[in-house]
Design an enzyme around this catalytic site. Sequence first.
Site, PDB file in Angstrom:
ATOM      1  N   ASP A  96      43.917  47.708  41.637  1.00 52.55           N
ATOM      2  CA  ASP A  96      42.479  47.156  41.885  1.00 52.55           C
ATOM      3  C   ASP A  96      42.353  45.986  41.168  1.00 52.55           C
ATOM      4  OD1 ASP A  96      40.046  47.003  43.216  1.00 52.55           O
ATOM      5  OD2 ASP A  96      38.997  47.876  41.550  1.00 52.55           O
ATOM      6  N   HIS A 131      31.443  37.995  40.639  1.00 48.06           N
ATOM      7  CA  HIS A 131      31.244  39.120  39.882  1.00 48.06           C
ATOM      8  C   HIS A 131      31.845  39.180  38.460  1.00 48.06           C
ATOM      9  CE1 HIS A 131      31.530  43.432  39.289  1.00 48.06           C
ATOM     10  NE2 HIS A 131      32.864  43.286  38.870  1.00 48.06           N
ATOM     11  N   GLU A 160      31.416  50.049  43.620  1.00 45.86           N
ATOM     12  CA  GLU A 160      32.046  48.589  43.719  1.00 45.86           C
ATOM     13  C   GLU A 160      32.533  48.314  45.426  1.00 45.86           C
ATOM     14  OE1 GLU A 160      33.339  47.620  39.259  1.00 45.86           O
ATOM     15  OE2 GLU A 160      35.096  48.300  40.617  1.00 45.86           O
ATOM     16  N   GLU A 172      34.282  46.659  47.945  1.00 47.49           N
ATOM     17  CA  GLU A 172      35.640  45.935  47.860  1.00 47.49           C
ATOM     18  C   GLU A 172      36.186  45.891  49.592  1.00 47.49           C
ATOM     19  OE1 GLU A 172      38.260  46.719  44.926  1.00 47.49           O
ATOM     20  OE2 GLU A 172      36.694  47.409  43.106  1.00 47.49           O
ATOM     21  N   ASP A 222      34.901  51.590  44.995  1.00 49.04           N
ATOM     22  CA  ASP A 222      35.639  51.748  43.773  1.00 49.04           C
ATOM     23  C   ASP A 222      34.653  52.476  42.773  1.00 49.04           C
ATOM     24  OD1 ASP A 222      37.413  52.118  41.534  1.00 49.04           O
ATOM     25  OD2 ASP A 222      37.345  49.832  40.910  1.00 49.04           O
ATOM     26  N   ARG A 248      29.994  53.646  34.762  1.00 47.37           N
ATOM     27  CA  ARG A 248      30.026  52.471  33.657  1.00 47.37           C
ATOM     28  C   ARG A 248      30.018  52.751  32.103  1.00 47.37           C
ATOM     29  NH1 ARG A 248      32.039  48.530  36.645  1.00 47.37           N
ATOM     30  NH2 ARG A 248      30.953  48.374  38.774  1.00 47.37           N
ATOM     31  N   GLN A 259      33.455  54.115  31.386  1.00 43.23           N
ATOM     32  CA  GLN A 259      34.285  52.876  31.267  1.00 43.23           C
ATOM     33  C   GLN A 259      34.157  52.189  29.992  1.00 43.23           C
ATOM     34  OE1 GLN A 259      33.730  50.388  34.637  1.00 43.23           O
ATOM     35  NE2 GLN A 259      34.952  48.638  33.840  1.00 43.23           N
ATOM     36  N   LYS A 316      37.054  55.100  36.270  1.00 43.85           N
ATOM     37  CA  LYS A 316      37.478  54.670  37.421  1.00 43.85           C
ATOM     38  C   LYS A 316      38.241  55.795  38.461  1.00 43.85           C
ATOM     39  CE  LYS A 316      36.159  50.102  36.884  1.00 43.85           C
ATOM     40  NZ  LYS A 316      35.547  49.536  38.330  1.00 43.85           N
ATOM     41  N   THR A 353      38.036  57.156  44.384  1.00 44.08           N
ATOM     42  CA  THR A 353      37.981  55.737  45.262  1.00 44.08           C
ATOM     43  C   THR A 353      37.906  55.985  46.600  1.00 44.08           C
ATOM     44  OG1 THR A 353      39.635  54.752  43.496  1.00 44.08           O
ATOM     45  CG2 THR A 353      39.260  53.524  45.428  1.00 44.08           C
ATOM     46  N   GLU A 391      25.708  45.088  38.433  1.00 37.95           N
ATOM     47  CA  GLU A 391      25.177  43.589  38.513  1.00 37.95           C
ATOM     48  C   GLU A 391      23.736  43.404  39.225  1.00 37.95           C
ATOM     49  OE1 GLU A 391      28.857  42.199  40.567  1.00 37.95           O
ATOM     50  OE2 GLU A 391      28.077  40.185  40.512  1.00 37.95           O
TER      51      GLU A 391
HETATM   52  O1  LIG Z   1      34.633  42.289  32.923  1.00 40.52           O
HETATM   53  C1  LIG Z   1      34.824  43.751  32.294  1.00 40.52           C
HETATM   54  O2  LIG Z   1      34.649  43.912  31.121  1.00 40.52           O
HETATM   55  C2  LIG Z   1      34.638  44.740  33.343  1.00 40.52           C
HETATM   56  C3  LIG Z   1      34.905  44.594  34.545  1.00 40.52           C
HETATM   57  C4  LIG Z   1      34.936  45.547  35.665  1.00 40.52           C
HETATM   58  O3  LIG Z   1      34.900  46.768  35.266  1.00 40.52           O
HETATM   59  C5  LIG Z   1      35.155  45.231  37.007  1.00 40.52           C
HETATM   60  C6  LIG Z   1      36.375  45.951  37.764  1.00 40.52           C
HETATM   61  O4  LIG Z   1      36.368  47.026  37.801  1.00 40.52           O
HETATM   62  C7  LIG Z   1      37.170  45.097  38.720  1.00 40.52           C
HETATM   63  C8  LIG Z   1      36.421  44.533  39.911  1.00 40.52           C
HETATM   64  O5  LIG Z   1      36.262  45.711  40.737  1.00 40.52           O
HETATM   65  O6  LIG Z   1      36.175  43.418  40.328  1.00 40.52           O
HETATM   66 CA   LIG Z   2      36.980  47.639  41.204  1.00 41.71          CA
HETATM   67 MG   LIG Z   3      38.231  54.070  41.544  1.00 39.46          MG
END
Ligand SMILES: O=C(O)/C=C/C(=O)CC(=O)CC(=O)O
Ligand SMILES: [Ca+2]
Ligand SMILES: [Mg+2]
Length: 390
Positions: A106, A113, A180, A182, A214, A218, A221, A234, A238, A339
């Site tokens: 991904d 974003h 997410e 996408e 996706d 959070r 993560q 993640k 998906t 976001e």
């Molecule tokens: O910038 C960060 O620390 C984290 C970014 C993400 O979690 C974004 C991600 O998973 C990728 C995406 O889908 O754009």
């Molecule tokens: Ca993603």
């Molecule tokens: Mg996923």
Amino acid sequence: MTKIAIPEGSLFGPDNLPYGIFSTADSEPRAGVRVGDSVLDLSQLFDDIVFAEPSLNAFMAQGRARWDEVRAALKTMIDGDVADDAVYPIADVTLHLPIEVADYVDFYASENHASNLGRLFRPQNPDPLMPNWKHLPVGYHGRSSTVVTSGVDIVRPCGQRKGPNDEAPVFGPSIRLDIEAEMGFVVGVGSPMGSQITPDEFADHCFGAVILNDWSARDIQAWEYVPLGPNLGKSFATSISPWVVPLAALEAARIDTPVQDPEPLPYLKGSEKWGLDIDLAVEWNGHIVSRPPYAQMYWSPAQMLAHTSVNGAATRTGDLFGSGTISGPEKDQRGAFIELTWGGAEPVQVGDETRTFLEDGDEIAISATAPGPNGTRIGFGEVRNRILPA
Ligand SMILES: O=C(O)/C=C/C(=O)CC(=O)CC(=O)O
Ligand SMILES: [Ca+2]
Ligand SMILES: [Mg+2]
């Protein structure tokens, strides 16, 4: 014999012809193509065992000349009459995961974003983008075995989190469950280890595109992903839409990417346009909360595939790569709730309720359309999933 009826303005006219895997109450999963509100059974229409398989992989592996041949034959067939026993109303079929997913990567290709997440997570940095971001499509390896399709429920994941006020990590169901929005791109023909795919070879390798969600926890993560990237936050799910829109159906959607400055290194430069004018819509419990524009994506899918193989890594039939969250410059174009709600600080109205992150029982549907020839539009359908409690 039947002439397939295509309703006026259908997003599934003869210029789309997306492929999927379907079954009926008394038959096994096999390949079909969507035309109007019907599904045509490819295993009945073509004398080729690949269409009797429960995934599109064997067909995808046959390569671009065969994809073009089948597409042309289908256009001719639907101009005339099709055998009755090869036609099913869409309401009578169950749709399955269309591909056996090989490797799943991904990316992070939306400048809006990536900038928003930078502002949220790294407010101390003068530039919200990391120094590498405009030089290469940043990505992480995901988990192919948990790629599912529309209709599959998503169980809220458990894991470790450590909030700013927690002295030690705690374990439990995620409290910041997110989406997410996408697009996903499916590799039909891979490349051997030690070789590279150039951006201009994209259409020889990429079979088509799907909508991709996706799902992202959070809180899990945030605690786990330094310094190696997302893992369990993640990998629990998906989801992709059940129809794979062939790349050939996206001719009218091809546009330039935004200007790339600094100029990318030579291996990321091609002579063809692989930006795509695809409009997405994110529906939360039946209410549209965002309309992410794919046209704004900084890195093209051709550049992502070129980057994936530039180190000599093999690619193979069924590889899936996500674009990364799609966000436009406007607030109602953001493709992730972290976001859209600015880290949970600005709840959004979802019908009569306000939301920050996902609650149990919430249902998310992401749909997408793109321009077709002569002012028409083609549809990707949707990917729709509900959250079940942990
Ligand atoms: O910038 C960060 O620390 C984290 C970014 C993400 O979690 C974004 C991600 O998973 C990728 C995406 O889908 O754009
Ligand atoms: Ca993603
Ligand atoms: Mg996923």
